[in-house]
Design a protein around this motif. Sequence first.
Motif, PDB file in Angstrom:
ATOM      1  N   ILE A 150       0.840  -1.189   0.000  1.00 18.73           N
ATOM      2  CA  ILE A 150       0.000   0.000   0.000  1.00 18.73           C
ATOM      3  C   ILE A 150       0.878   1.243   0.000  1.00 18.73           C
ATOM      4  CG2 ILE A 150      -1.713   1.322   1.345  1.00 18.73           C
ATOM      5  CD1 ILE A 150      -2.836  -1.318   0.290  1.00 18.73           C
ATOM      6  N   GLY A 151       0.425   2.248  -0.727  1.00 20.60           N
ATOM      7  CA  GLY A 151       1.034   3.573  -0.671  1.00 20.60           C
ATOM      8  C   GLY A 151      -0.032   4.578  -0.298  1.00 20.60           C
ATOM      9  N   GLY A 152       0.256   5.425   0.666  1.00 22.73           N
ATOM     10  CA  GLY A 152      -0.620   6.535   1.040  1.00 22.73           C
ATOM     11  C   GLY A 152       0.034   7.820   0.547  1.00 22.73           C
ATOM     12  N   ILE A 153      -0.616   8.505  -0.407  1.00 26.72           N
ATOM     13  CA  ILE A 153       0.003   9.628  -1.109  1.00 26.72           C
ATOM     14  C   ILE A 153      -0.910  10.839  -1.034  1.00 26.72           C
ATOM     15  CG2 ILE A 153       0.861  10.401  -3.368  1.00 26.72           C
ATOM     16  CD1 ILE A 153       1.026   7.307  -4.045  1.00 26.72           C
ATOM     17  N   ASP A 154      -0.339  12.006  -0.773  1.00 25.25           N
ATOM     18  CA  ASP A 154      -1.136  13.223  -0.835  1.00 25.25           C
ATOM     19  C   ASP A 154      -1.807  13.274  -2.204  1.00 25.25           C
ATOM     20  OD1 ASP A 154      -1.951  15.918   0.136  1.00 25.25           O
ATOM     21  OD2 ASP A 154      -0.797  16.513  -1.629  1.00 25.25           O
ATOM     22  N   ALA A 155      -3.115  13.436  -2.239  1.00 27.14           N
ATOM     23  CA  ALA A 155      -3.880  13.329  -3.484  1.00 27.14           C
ATOM     24  C   ALA A 155      -3.494  14.380  -4.520  1.00 27.14           C
ATOM     25  CB  ALA A 155      -5.375  13.392  -3.187  1.00 27.14           C
ATOM     26  N   GLU A 156      -2.883  15.476  -4.099  1.00 31.36           N
ATOM     27  CA  GLU A 156      -2.440  16.498  -5.056  1.00 31.36           C
ATOM     28  C   GLU A 156      -1.066  16.178  -5.650  1.00 31.36           C
ATOM     29  OE1 GLU A 156      -2.720  20.472  -3.533  1.00 31.36           O
ATOM     30  OE2 GLU A 156      -4.869  20.271  -3.139  1.00 31.36           O
ATOM     31  N   ASN A 157      -0.403  15.149  -5.131  1.00 36.01           N
ATOM     32  CA  ASN A 157       0.929  14.786  -5.607  1.00 36.01           C
ATOM     33  C   ASN A 157       0.797  13.867  -6.827  1.00 36.01           C
ATOM     34  OD1 ASN A 157       3.582  14.033  -6.001  1.00 36.01           O
ATOM     35  ND2 ASN A 157       3.991  13.654  -3.837  1.00 36.01           N
ATOM     36  N   THR A 158       0.414  14.461  -7.938  1.00 38.55           N
ATOM     37  CA  THR A 158       0.179  13.680  -9.157  1.00 38.55           C
ATOM     38  C   THR A 158       1.460  13.012  -9.655  1.00 38.55           C
ATOM     39  OG1 THR A 158       0.413  15.677 -10.501  1.00 38.55           O
ATOM     40  CG2 THR A 158      -1.831  15.026  -9.860  1.00 38.55           C
ATOM     41  N   GLY A 159       2.602  13.612  -9.406  1.00 37.50           N
ATOM     42  CA  GLY A 159       3.858  13.003  -9.811  1.00 37.50           C
ATOM     43  C   GLY A 159       4.069  11.664  -9.126  1.00 37.50           C
ATOM     44  N   SER A 160       3.802  11.600  -7.828  1.00 34.43           N
ATOM     45  CA  SER A 160       3.963  10.352  -7.086  1.00 34.43           C
ATOM     46  C   SER A 160       2.903   9.330  -7.510  1.00 34.43           C
ATOM     47  CB  SER A 160       3.878  10.605  -5.579  1.00 34.43           C
ATOM     48  OG  SER A 160       4.091   9.408  -4.860  1.00 34.43           O
ATOM     49  N   ILE A 161       1.703   9.780  -7.757  1.00 39.90           N
ATOM     50  CA  ILE A 161       0.645   8.875  -8.198  1.00 39.90           C
ATOM     51  C   ILE A 161       1.028   8.244  -9.534  1.00 39.90           C
ATOM     52  CG2 ILE A 161      -1.758   8.776  -8.996  1.00 39.90           C
ATOM     53  CD1 ILE A 161      -2.305  10.949  -6.757  1.00 39.90           C
ATOM     54  N   GLU A 162       1.495   9.046 -10.471  1.00 44.11           N
ATOM     55  CA  GLU A 162       1.915   8.521 -11.775  1.00 44.11           C
ATOM     56  C   GLU A 162       3.124   7.597 -11.638  1.00 44.11           C
ATOM     57  OE1 GLU A 162       0.158   8.687 -14.612  1.00 44.11           O
ATOM     58  OE2 GLU A 162      -1.300   9.661 -13.308  1.00 44.11           O
ATOM     59  N   PHE A 163       4.053   7.951 -10.760  1.00 40.01           N
ATOM     60  CA  PHE A 163       5.220   7.102 -10.470  1.00 40.01           C
ATOM     61  C   PHE A 163       4.758   5.715 -10.031  1.00 40.01           C
ATOM     62  CE2 PHE A 163       8.082   5.575  -7.036  1.00 40.01           C
ATOM     63  CZ  PHE A 163       9.246   5.382  -7.758  1.00 40.01           C
ATOM     64  N   HIS A 164       3.829   5.663  -9.106  1.00 38.27           N
ATOM     65  CA  HIS A 164       3.341   4.383  -8.602  1.00 38.27           C
ATOM     66  C   HIS A 164       2.643   3.568  -9.686  1.00 38.27           C
ATOM     67  CE1 HIS A 164       4.351   6.008  -4.690  1.00 38.27           C
ATOM     68  NE2 HIS A 164       4.176   4.798  -4.204  1.00 38.27           N
TER      69      HIS A 164
END
Length: 169
Positions: free
Chosen positions: A123-137
């Motif tokens: 599981i990853g918990g990511i700040d929802a505005e951090n689109t860079g991290s979301i795309e990375f995952h």
Amino acid sequence: MGNPKNVIIRTANITDLPQILEIVNHAILHTTSNYLYEAQTLNDQAKWFEDKKSKGFPIFVADQNGIAIGFGTYGTFREKIGYQFTVEHSVYVAPDQIEKGIGRMLMLALIESAKEEGYHTMIGGIDAENTGSIEFHKKFGFEETGVIKEVGFKFGKWLDLQFMQLLLK
């Protein structure tokens, strides 16, 4: 993208803590990738290190010429026994090393380790505005599984938390 020059992934040791501390404190003070407010001390980081080790969780560093320029780890998702096959991960990279492939190397090491240890889900918990991290995952097969609205508060605003999940097959 190949591996960055002179970078290896290895198990962290106690002498890496000052560099890990510098990386995590930058994230705490300047980003929403970590919801802590106050910089950690070396003593705080040593307790974190010992806690991870005592529970058998890995800490990997990206080592470039003997200097830790990023780190990754995973740990308990939730304390109840039914969650024992699920881990939550973290990957942090020094600000001057972002988008150079360091995070990719660390994530691959974490995924491989979790598979070897018999975990089923990461599981990853990511700040929802951090689109860079979301795309990375997403590049590793993580899927967006839900958003918890306004669960965090930092820098004077409410933050939504995006959960992402990878089934480790």
